[in-house]
Design a protein around this motif. Structure first.
Motif, mmCIF file in Angstrom:
data_model
loop_
_atom_site.group_PDB
_atom_site.id
_atom_site.type_symbol
_atom_site.label_atom_id
_atom_site.label_comp_id
_atom_site.label_asym_id
_atom_site.label_seq_id
_atom_site.Cartn_x
_atom_site.Cartn_y
_atom_site.Cartn_z
ATOM 1 N N LEU A 288 0.753 -1.030 -0.105
ATOM 2 C CA LEU A 288 0.001 -0.028 -0.074
ATOM 3 C C LEU A 288 0.833 1.222 -0.049
ATOM 4 C CD1 LEU A 288 -2.590 -1.062 2.483
ATOM 5 C CD2 LEU A 288 -2.759 -1.128 0.112
ATOM 6 N N ALA A 289 1.864 1.311 0.696
ATOM 7 C CA ALA A 289 2.908 2.393 0.922
ATOM 8 C C ALA A 289 3.753 2.571 -0.452
ATOM 9 C CB ALA A 289 3.847 2.285 2.065
ATOM 10 N N VAL A 290 4.183 1.587 -0.994
ATOM 11 C CA VAL A 290 4.935 2.152 -2.355
ATOM 12 C C VAL A 290 4.107 2.192 -3.529
ATOM 13 C CG1 VAL A 290 6.656 0.606 -1.291
ATOM 14 C CG2 VAL A 290 5.257 -0.375 -2.798
ATOM 15 N N ARG A 291 3.073 1.562 -3.541
ATOM 16 C CA ARG A 291 2.110 1.824 -4.859
ATOM 17 C C ARG A 291 1.885 3.315 -5.115
ATOM 18 N NH1 ARG A 291 -4.227 0.450 -4.167
ATOM 19 N NH2 ARG A 291 -4.588 1.990 -2.436
ATOM 20 N N ALA A 292 1.869 4.261 -4.001
ATOM 21 C CA ALA A 292 1.567 5.410 -4.219
ATOM 22 C C ALA A 292 2.838 6.345 -5.106
ATOM 23 C CB ALA A 292 1.573 6.327 -2.805
ATOM 24 N N TYR A 293 3.995 5.662 -5.069
ATOM 25 C CA TYR A 293 5.157 6.348 -5.916
ATOM 26 C C TYR A 293 5.035 5.549 -7.444
ATOM 27 C CZ TYR A 293 6.721 7.467 -1.482
ATOM 28 O OH TYR A 293 6.760 8.028 -0.145
ATOM 29 N N CYS A 294 3.988 4.923 -7.846
ATOM 30 C CA CYS A 294 4.107 4.305 -9.158
ATOM 31 C C CYS A 294 3.098 5.050 -9.919
ATOM 32 C CB CYS A 294 3.714 2.871 -8.866
ATOM 33 S SG CYS A 294 3.987 1.873 -10.740
ATOM 34 N N PRO A 295 3.269 5.712 -11.144
ATOM 35 C CA PRO A 295 2.289 6.177 -12.192
ATOM 36 C C PRO A 295 1.654 5.030 -12.672
ATOM 37 C CG PRO A 295 4.687 7.256 -12.391
ATOM 38 C CD PRO A 295 4.822 6.060 -11.286
ATOM 39 N N PRO A 296 0.340 5.129 -13.039
ATOM 40 C CA PRO A 296 -0.532 4.111 -13.522
ATOM 41 C C PRO A 296 -0.148 3.575 -14.852
ATOM 42 C CG PRO A 296 -2.036 5.940 -12.683
ATOM 43 C CD PRO A 296 -0.358 6.240 -12.707
ATOM 44 N N MET A 297 0.927 4.519 -15.667
ATOM 45 C CA MET A 297 1.397 4.226 -17.005
ATOM 46 C C MET A 297 2.247 2.929 -16.788
ATOM 47 S SD MET A 297 1.473 4.481 -20.275
ATOM 48 C CE MET A 297 0.478 6.100 -20.254
ATOM 49 N N VAL A 298 3.043 3.048 -15.661
ATOM 50 C CA VAL A 298 4.103 1.913 -15.349
ATOM 51 C C VAL A 298 3.339 0.568 -15.251
ATOM 52 C CG1 VAL A 298 5.871 0.871 -13.844
ATOM 53 C CG2 VAL A 298 5.675 3.561 -14.502
ATOM 54 N N GLN A 299 2.151 0.612 -14.675
ATOM 55 C CA GLN A 299 1.331 -0.718 -14.374
ATOM 56 C C GLN A 299 1.026 -1.188 -15.906
ATOM 57 O OE1 GLN A 299 -2.227 -0.349 -12.584
ATOM 58 N NE2 GLN A 299 -1.961 -2.286 -11.515
ATOM 59 N N GLN A 300 0.643 -0.007 -16.422
ATOM 60 C CA GLN A 300 0.018 -0.587 -17.951
ATOM 61 C C GLN A 300 1.062 -1.222 -18.791
ATOM 62 O OE1 GLN A 300 -1.852 2.975 -19.510
ATOM 63 N NE2 GLN A 300 -3.324 3.088 -17.831
ATOM 64 N N VAL A 301 2.421 -0.594 -18.660
ATOM 65 C CA VAL A 301 3.413 -1.244 -19.503
ATOM 66 C C VAL A 301 3.877 -2.487 -19.020
ATOM 67 C CG1 VAL A 301 5.920 -0.693 -20.198
ATOM 68 C CG2 VAL A 301 4.190 1.094 -20.190
ATOM 69 N N ALA A 302 3.881 -2.769 -17.794
ATOM 70 C CA ALA A 302 4.048 -4.034 -17.224
ATOM 71 C C ALA A 302 3.237 -5.014 -17.443
ATOM 72 C CB ALA A 302 4.305 -3.793 -15.545
ATOM 73 N N ALA A 303 2.003 -4.859 -17.544
ATOM 74 C CA ALA A 303 0.914 -5.680 -17.611
ATOM 75 C C ALA A 303 1.023 -6.042 -19.212
ATOM 76 C CB ALA A 303 -0.469 -5.070 -17.477
ATOM 77 N N ALA A 304 1.350 -5.181 -19.993
ATOM 78 C CA ALA A 304 1.526 -5.487 -21.666
ATOM 79 C C ALA A 304 2.871 -6.290 -21.979
ATOM 80 C CB ALA A 304 1.525 -4.137 -22.355
ATOM 81 N N THR A 305 3.847 -6.013 -21.088
ATOM 82 C CA THR A 305 5.195 -6.582 -21.386
ATOM 83 C C THR A 305 5.581 -7.895 -20.691
ATOM 84 O OG1 THR A 305 6.201 -4.193 -21.262
ATOM 85 C CG2 THR A 305 7.629 -6.071 -21.207
ATOM 86 N N LEU A 306 4.930 -8.167 -19.527
ATOM 87 C CA LEU A 306 5.223 -9.473 -18.986
ATOM 88 C C LEU A 306 4.066 -10.404 -19.123
ATOM 89 C CD1 LEU A 306 7.048 -7.870 -15.657
ATOM 90 C CD2 LEU A 306 7.938 -9.086 -17.687
ATOM 91 N N PRO A 307 4.166 -11.882 -19.089
ATOM 92 C CA PRO A 307 3.120 -12.711 -19.418
ATOM 93 C C PRO A 307 2.296 -13.102 -18.271
ATOM 94 C CG PRO A 307 5.171 -13.907 -18.885
ATOM 95 C CD PRO A 307 5.711 -12.266 -18.951
ATOM 96 N N GLU A 308 2.484 -12.806 -17.024
ATOM 97 C CA GLU A 308 1.772 -13.337 -16.012
ATOM 98 C C GLU A 308 1.217 -12.044 -15.208
ATOM 99 O OE1 GLU A 308 3.468 -16.566 -13.788
ATOM 100 O OE2 GLU A 308 4.471 -17.283 -15.360
#
Length: 371
Positions: A288-308
């Motif tokens: 919960l604490a570290v997610r505040a430092y992650c822009p939503p775009m990074v999550q989208q790129v990770a979801a598109a790049t990594l298989p699981e």
């Protein structure tokens, strides 16, 4: 199974249960039951019974010790199951009066019976004595009633228990007590036959062998049933330790970025379940604490790049942990990203998978590329 083997088994269970004497009245009752059974079976060993009779000068004293300790064991088993099913106690005064009356009657009838050598079968040398028959009958009836009540209560406890290991243990204890009922009925039948008319040697051997077999099986099943709940605790402890170790990589990776989520004091090392809960809670707080430092775009790129999904979650969490440790780090605009698994469905199993993924080279390479 020989008397020596069964006595050794009971002494082993008694030693294993000795630490539980300090826990609770019901655990003390169960430990006392096995100690009494161990003494009873030891008194049946021919060399031991000979030594006891020689020491006391009263033939058959070992037989009396066997019956008294056997009755004490039955009382302790009944106390245990009563405490399990009804902690406040059920008919406590009635049970106490009944046991003391029965034990006293057993001692008096034994002392009034002829002092024949009854090492192998008490009624063989005393079947013409009303006091000897009464002594064996009182003991057997007491065992019958105790085992009948215990059987009902154990099966009731097994039906109500929500935990599989505990339920199986209670059912086994109930089955052992039910076999104890069969033993008592067989002994009463034998006592009746012996009191009514002389019995042949083959008939005596048959009934003696059958009652011994029933007794041995009952004790072994009761011992097995009593061991299942403690074994379940050991299994749960081993599982907790395994999960605690499995959470370590992910917990270390995230809490090092937000060390304020770590509590100052840790539970003792032997409280592995508490240590697991502590690590799980700190791991969840770190997410919960570290997610505040992650822009939503990074999550989208990770979801598109990594298989699981779990690997993608690990990747953007590592990026967030890196940014949280940068000098002058600021939180990203809301909404903050969330794990692929909803928070209310997050379990230790899922956290262990996430911890493993946080150590995966693919997640680490993704984080390093965005650092």
């Amino acid at each position: 199974m020989s008397h020596v083997t069964l006595a050794a088994l009971l002494w082993a269970v008694t030693a294993w249960r000795a630490p539980s004497l300090r826990h609770s009245p019901k655990q003390r009752a169960l430990a006392a039951a096995f100690a009494a059974l161990a003494i009873a079976m030891t008194a049946e060993i021919p060399r031991v019974s000979d030594a006891v009779d020689h020491l006391t000068g009263k033939p058959g004293t070992a037989y009396l010790i066997k019956h008294l300790t056997g009755a004490i064991a039955a009382s302790a088993v009944l106390d245990f199951v009563t405490a399990v099913t009804r902690p406040a106690g059920t008919l406590r005064k009635t049970r106490r009066v009944t046991r003391y009356v029965a034990w006293t009657a057993m001692v008096l009838t034994f002392l009034l019976a002829p002092g024949a050598d009854a090492r192998q079968e008490y009624l063989e040398g005393n079947d013409q004595s009303a006091f000897a028959v009464a002594h064996v009958a009182i003991f057997t009836l007491y065992i019958l009633v105790s085992m009948a009540v215990a059987t009902v209560l154990f099966l009731y406890a097994g039906a109500k228990s929500p935990r599989g290991w505990t339920r199986a243990g209670m059912v086994l204890l109930g089955a052992g007590c039910a076999i104890g009922i069969a033993y008592s009925v067989e002994r009463l039948y034998y006592i009746t036959l012996a009191a009514l008319h002389p019995m042949s040697d083959s008939s005596r051997q048959f009934h003696t062998g059958l009652s011994d077999d029933l007794k041995f099986v009952a004790i072994v099943v009761i011992a097995a049933g009593s061991c299942l709940p403690p074994i379940s605790i050991a299994v749960e402890g081993a599982r907790a330790w395994k999960n605690w170790r499995a959470l370590a990589p992910g917990w270390a990776a995230l809490t090092s970025a937000v060390p304020h989520v770590r509590l100052d004091e840790s539970p003792p090392r032997y409280h592995i379940t508490h240590r697991l809960r502590r690590r799980q809670g700190e791991f969840e707080d770190a997410i919960l604490a570290v997610r505040a430092y992650c822009p939503p775009m990074v999550q989208q790129v990770a979801a598109a790049t990594l298989p699981e999904p779990v690997l993608a979650d690990a990747a953007w969490l590592l990026v967030a942990a890196q940014r949280a440790q940068e000098p002058g780090a600021v939180t990203a605009p809301a909404p903050h990203p969330s794990l692929a698994i909803p928070a209310d469905e997050l379990t230790v199993h899922h956290l262990c998978r996430l911890s493993h993924a946080l150590a995966d080279p693919r997640a680490r390479d993704f984080a390093a590329a965005l650092s």
